[in-house]
Design a protein around this motif. Structure first.
Motif, PDB file in Angstrom:
ATOM      1  N   ARG A   1       4.858  -4.554  25.552  1.00  0.00           N
ATOM      2  CA  ARG A   1       5.735  -3.890  24.601  1.00  0.00           C
ATOM      3  C   ARG A   1       5.005  -2.683  24.021  1.00  0.00           C
ATOM      4  N   HIS A   2       5.738  -1.613  23.788  1.00  0.00           N
ATOM      5  CA  HIS A   2       5.106  -0.435  23.221  1.00  0.00           C
ATOM      6  C   HIS A   2       6.079   0.317  22.327  1.00  0.00           C
ATOM      7  N   SER A   3       5.492   1.051  21.407  1.00  0.00           N
ATOM      8  CA  SER A   3       6.241   2.030  20.618  1.00  0.00           C
ATOM      9  C   SER A   3       5.341   3.242  20.466  1.00  0.00           C
ATOM     10  N   GLY A   4       5.908   4.425  20.613  1.00  0.00           N
ATOM     11  CA  GLY A   4       5.086   5.618  20.596  1.00  0.00           C
ATOM     12  C   GLY A   4       4.354   5.806  21.915  1.00  0.00           C
TER      13      GLY A   4
ATOM     14  N   SER B   1       0.547   1.786   9.137  1.00  0.00           N
ATOM     15  CA  SER B   1       1.487   2.561   9.949  1.00  0.00           C
ATOM     16  C   SER B   1       2.379   3.466   9.105  1.00  0.00           C
TER      17      SER B   1
ATOM     18  N   TRP C   1       1.676  10.730  15.459  1.00  0.00           N
ATOM     19  CA  TRP C   1       2.088   9.623  16.309  1.00  0.00           C
ATOM     20  C   TRP C   1       1.659   8.290  15.702  1.00  0.00           C
ATOM     21  N   GLN C   2       2.581   7.338  15.691  1.00  0.00           N
ATOM     22  CA  GLN C   2       2.280   5.957  15.321  1.00  0.00           C
ATOM     23  C   GLN C   2       2.519   5.135  16.589  1.00  0.00           C
ATOM     24  N   ALA C   3       1.486   4.927  17.360  1.00  0.00           N
ATOM     25  CA  ALA C   3       1.635   4.323  18.686  1.00  0.00           C
ATOM     26  C   ALA C   3       1.053   2.912  18.709  1.00  0.00           C
ATOM     27  N   ARG C   4       1.836   1.985  19.274  1.00  0.00           N
ATOM     28  CA  ARG C   4       1.402   0.593  19.373  1.00  0.00           C
ATOM     29  C   ARG C   4       1.670   0.057  20.778  1.00  0.00           C
ATOM     30  N   LEU C   5       0.746  -0.773  21.230  1.00  0.00           N
ATOM     31  CA  LEU C   5       0.888  -1.404  22.542  1.00  0.00           C
ATOM     32  C   LEU C   5       0.494  -2.868  22.410  1.00  0.00           C
ATOM     33  N   THR C   6       1.390  -3.756  22.857  1.00  0.00           N
ATOM     34  CA  THR C   6       1.132  -5.192  22.811  1.00  0.00           C
ATOM     35  C   THR C   6       1.180  -5.740  24.231  1.00  0.00           C
TER      36      THR C   6
ATOM     37  N   ARG D   1       0.954   3.442  26.789  1.00  0.00           N
ATOM     38  CA  ARG D   1       1.556   2.775  27.935  1.00  0.00           C
ATOM     39  C   ARG D   1       0.477   2.024  28.706  1.00  0.00           C
TER      40      ARG D   1
END
Length: 293
Positions: free
Chosen positions: A45-48, A15, A24-29, A51
């Motif tokens: 949970r998300h960042s970037g 990352s 973009w550094q996008a993460r989805l949990t 969705r």
């Protein structure tokens, strides 16, 4: 153009690797759990720009459908996407996307996607995104890891399109590195990694793309599949010039197609899913409405 052929290209995305680049550094949990007979989305949970829309239940509460959305609509050089999904004991999650993923030219940076899926005891997880289109000069690494409990089930599909032949666009330069591993009960069932370079030998080799531009793979892990189902898989109709193969290895079935038409590949993988889902998961394959929009 970055060197996509180096050994480090097959390592997991970092990352921090492109901190100097405005990528973009996008993460989805995501987390799913079975509660009162319903598979519920209990963690999101998300960042970037990654969705998931609200949980959907088109086939009743036992299976939770989640549509993963990447709002930018395409991945450019340097973007890194990461999705982690954990399905708790007895739950069932179905993950898909609203449209084709588009991987654009590298612009001097490597793009990547890291998918990590886990399923607990008696759980089931399905990873069924729509196709991925790789534009000319894309430089991409893809990593897909699945960890299953000894009695968990999995179905995953991946459709790769090199260029957009319908628009007269080809994949003349660039590279796609892939790393896939599937474990069940701690035992390695599937390990595959390779590098597709636009000017590399695998593009024309019978052991690679054989001069074709679309490759689709569906892998199903669960209980033993009856011989009649395997015969039906091998009888799936494909266009002239396309090649379909089916391999069964104890509790794993792999279906692979090489061709020139992404729509035909989708139809073939849909037919394979409709045969394997009832055989492995005991559920009729309900086609998500999003696939028809």
């Amino acid at each position: 153009m970055p060197d996509c052929s180096s050994p480090s290209f097959l390592t997991p995305p970092n990352s921090n690797a492109h901190s100097a680049h405005s990528a973009w550094q996008a993460r989805l949990t995501l987390g799913f759990a079975l509660r009162d007979g319903v598979s519920r989305l209990v963690e999101r949970r998300h960042s970037g720009p990654l969705r998931v829309q609200k949980a959907l239940y088109p086939e009743g509460g036992a299976v939770c459908h989640a549509i993963i959305v990447h709002p930018p609509g395409g991945v450019v050089g340097g973007d890194q996407l990461a999705v982690q999904a954990t399905v708790g004991d007895g739950a069932h999650a179905f993950l898909t996307s609203p449209g084709a993923a588009k991987w654009y030219r590298a612009n001097g940076h490597v793009s990547g996607q890291h998918i990590a899926l886990r399923a607990g005891a008696g759980a089931a997880i399905e990873w069924m995104p729509q196709e991925s289109i790789f534009f000319d000069q894309a430089c991409v690494r893809l990593r897909h890891e699945v960890e299953l409990a000894p009695d968990a089930c999995y179905i995953g599909c991946d459709i790769i399109c090199l260029g957009r032949s319908a628009s007269g666009e080809s994949f003349d330069s660039g590279s796609i590195a892939q790393h896939t591993q599937i474990r069940r009960g701690g035992k390695l069932l599937w390990w595959e990694q390779g590098l597709l370079a636009a000017d590399g030998p695998l593009m024309a080799s019978p052991l690679g793309m054989h001069g074709l531009r679309v490759c689709a793979t569906l892998i199903a892990v669960g209980g033993p599949v009856a011989a009649g189902v395997i015969d039906a898989l091998r009888a799936i109709a494909v266009p002239d010039g396309a090649r379909l193969g089916v391999t069964q290895m104890k509790t794993l079935v792999a279906v692979r197609l090489l061709g020139t038409d992404s729509e035909a590949a989708r139809c073939a993988m849909l037919a394979a899913w409709q045969l394997l889902r009832p055989a492995i998961m005991g559920r009729v394959a309900v086609v998500p409405r999003i696939w028809n929009t």
